[in-house]
Structures are given as C-alpha cells and as structure tokens.
Write an enzyme that holds these catalytic residues in place. Structure first.
Site, short mmCIF file in Angstrom:
data_model
loop_
_atom_site.label_atom_id
_atom_site.label_comp_id
_atom_site.label_asym_id
_atom_site.label_seq_id
_atom_site.Cartn_x
_atom_site.Cartn_y
_atom_site.Cartn_z
N LYS A 11 0.82 -1.29 -0.05
CA LYS A 11 0.03 0.15 -0.04
C LYS A 11 0.89 1.41 0.10
CE LYS A 11 -3.98 -2.26 2.31
NZ LYS A 11 -4.81 -2.18 3.33
N PHE A 59 -15.84 2.87 6.77
CA PHE A 59 -14.53 3.27 6.25
C PHE A 59 -14.15 3.31 4.83
CE2 PHE A 59 -14.98 -1.23 6.77
CZ PHE A 59 -14.55 -2.01 5.55
N ARG A 87 -1.15 -14.46 4.29
CA ARG A 87 -1.87 -14.06 5.17
C ARG A 87 -0.91 -14.08 6.64
NH1 ARG A 87 -6.25 -11.61 3.86
NH2 ARG A 87 -7.02 -11.62 5.64
N THR A 93 -4.85 -7.67 10.50
CA THR A 93 -5.18 -6.45 9.95
C THR A 93 -4.98 -5.15 10.65
OG1 THR A 93 -7.02 -7.22 8.80
CG2 THR A 93 -7.12 -4.87 9.03
N ARG A 104 2.75 -6.31 9.39
CA ARG A 104 1.96 -5.08 9.88
C ARG A 104 2.68 -5.09 11.10
NH1 ARG A 104 -3.64 -7.80 7.31
NH2 ARG A 104 -3.61 -6.43 5.32
N ASN A 114 -2.03 0.07 6.94
CA ASN A 114 -1.67 -1.19 7.48
C ASN A 114 -0.64 -1.86 6.39
OD1 ASN A 114 -3.52 -2.16 5.69
ND2 ASN A 114 -4.47 -3.25 7.30
N HIS A 117 -2.03 -5.52 1.56
CA HIS A 117 -3.28 -6.26 1.37
C HIS A 117 -3.11 -7.81 0.93
CE1 HIS A 117 -7.38 -7.24 -0.25
NE2 HIS A 117 -6.68 -7.62 -1.32
#
EC number: 2.7.4.6
Length: 142
Positions: A11, A59, A87, A93, A104, A114, A117
C-alpha cells in the site's frame, strides 16, 4: 499441499517508506514466488471497483482516498498454500494485534494504514488477480 496463487498489494504508506524490497524479501523467504508485478497509482475508479464489496461501510471513502494517495505495488504470488502463507506473513489487519515479526507489526502505521493487502480465499484471489492482471502478464516460474 496445493500450489496456489494469491494477490498482494504493498500500500501507499509502505511504498512511500521504500519498503518494497524488504517486503519482497519476506515473501521470497517464505517460499512465495512473485509471478507478476507492477507499480501503479490507482485511480478513484480503480480503487472504488476493487473495494466495491466495502461500499456503504463507514471506512469505505477513507480507504479509497488512502489507496489513491500514492503509488502501490501490486503482485501475484505463487507457492504452496500461498493464500494462508501470505496472510501469516502479513499479520492481523490491526497492527496492534499482529504477531511480532509480521509485516503489519513491523511496518504498519495503523489499522487504516496497514502496509499490505492480501486475498483471503481462492475466489477472492482469482477475482483480484483478474482485476489488475491479464493472463499474458502472469509468468509462472515453475
């Protein structure tokens, strides 16, 4: 174990901190191969379409705004149990709940910023990969 593909985004917050290489190192160290990748600056339309399932949630507007705030690095990862492995590497998250050593826990600023994704299931992985990549752009590495 099954060889799977998953979709991943680094991100804008992580890209702006020059963390692409560090994150790719984590993927590859965990046995995941990058089989497609590109950097892009998502348009509002791209982000809105990608996150359409969240439309109407509190959000959503902030998420679209954040995801269009700077470049992202998108990639397809392949490997044994790629979805689960990716993951695990990402962590929870909410970075406050993420296990030490996860992406994260190490790199995220907040639950909203965070760092990464990742697809959560085979169906979402297939949909997300197809949203950004054509079959011709995916290069299996065997």
């Amino acid at each position: 174990m099954a060889i799977e593909r998953t979709f991943s985004i680094i991100k804008p917050d992580a890209v702006s901190k020059n963390l692409i290489g560090a994150i790719y190192n984590r993927f590859e160290s965990a046995g995941l191969k990058v089989i497609a990748a590109k950097m892009l600056h998502m348009s509002s339309e791209q982000a809105a379409g990608f996150y359409a399932e969240h439309q109407g949630k509190p959000f959503y507007d902030g998420l679209v705004s954040f995801m269009t705030s700077g470049p992202v690095m998108i990639q397809v990862l392949e490997g044994e149990e790629a979805i689960r492995r990716h993951r695990e590497i990402m962590g929870a998250t909410n970075p406050k709940e993420a296990l030490a050593g996860t992406l994260r826990a190490c790199f995220a600023e907040s639950i909203d910023r965070n760092a990464v994704h990742g697809s959560d299931a085979p169906a979402s992985a297939a949909r997300e990969i197809a949203y950004f990549f054509s079959d011709a752009e995916i290069c299996p590495r065997g």
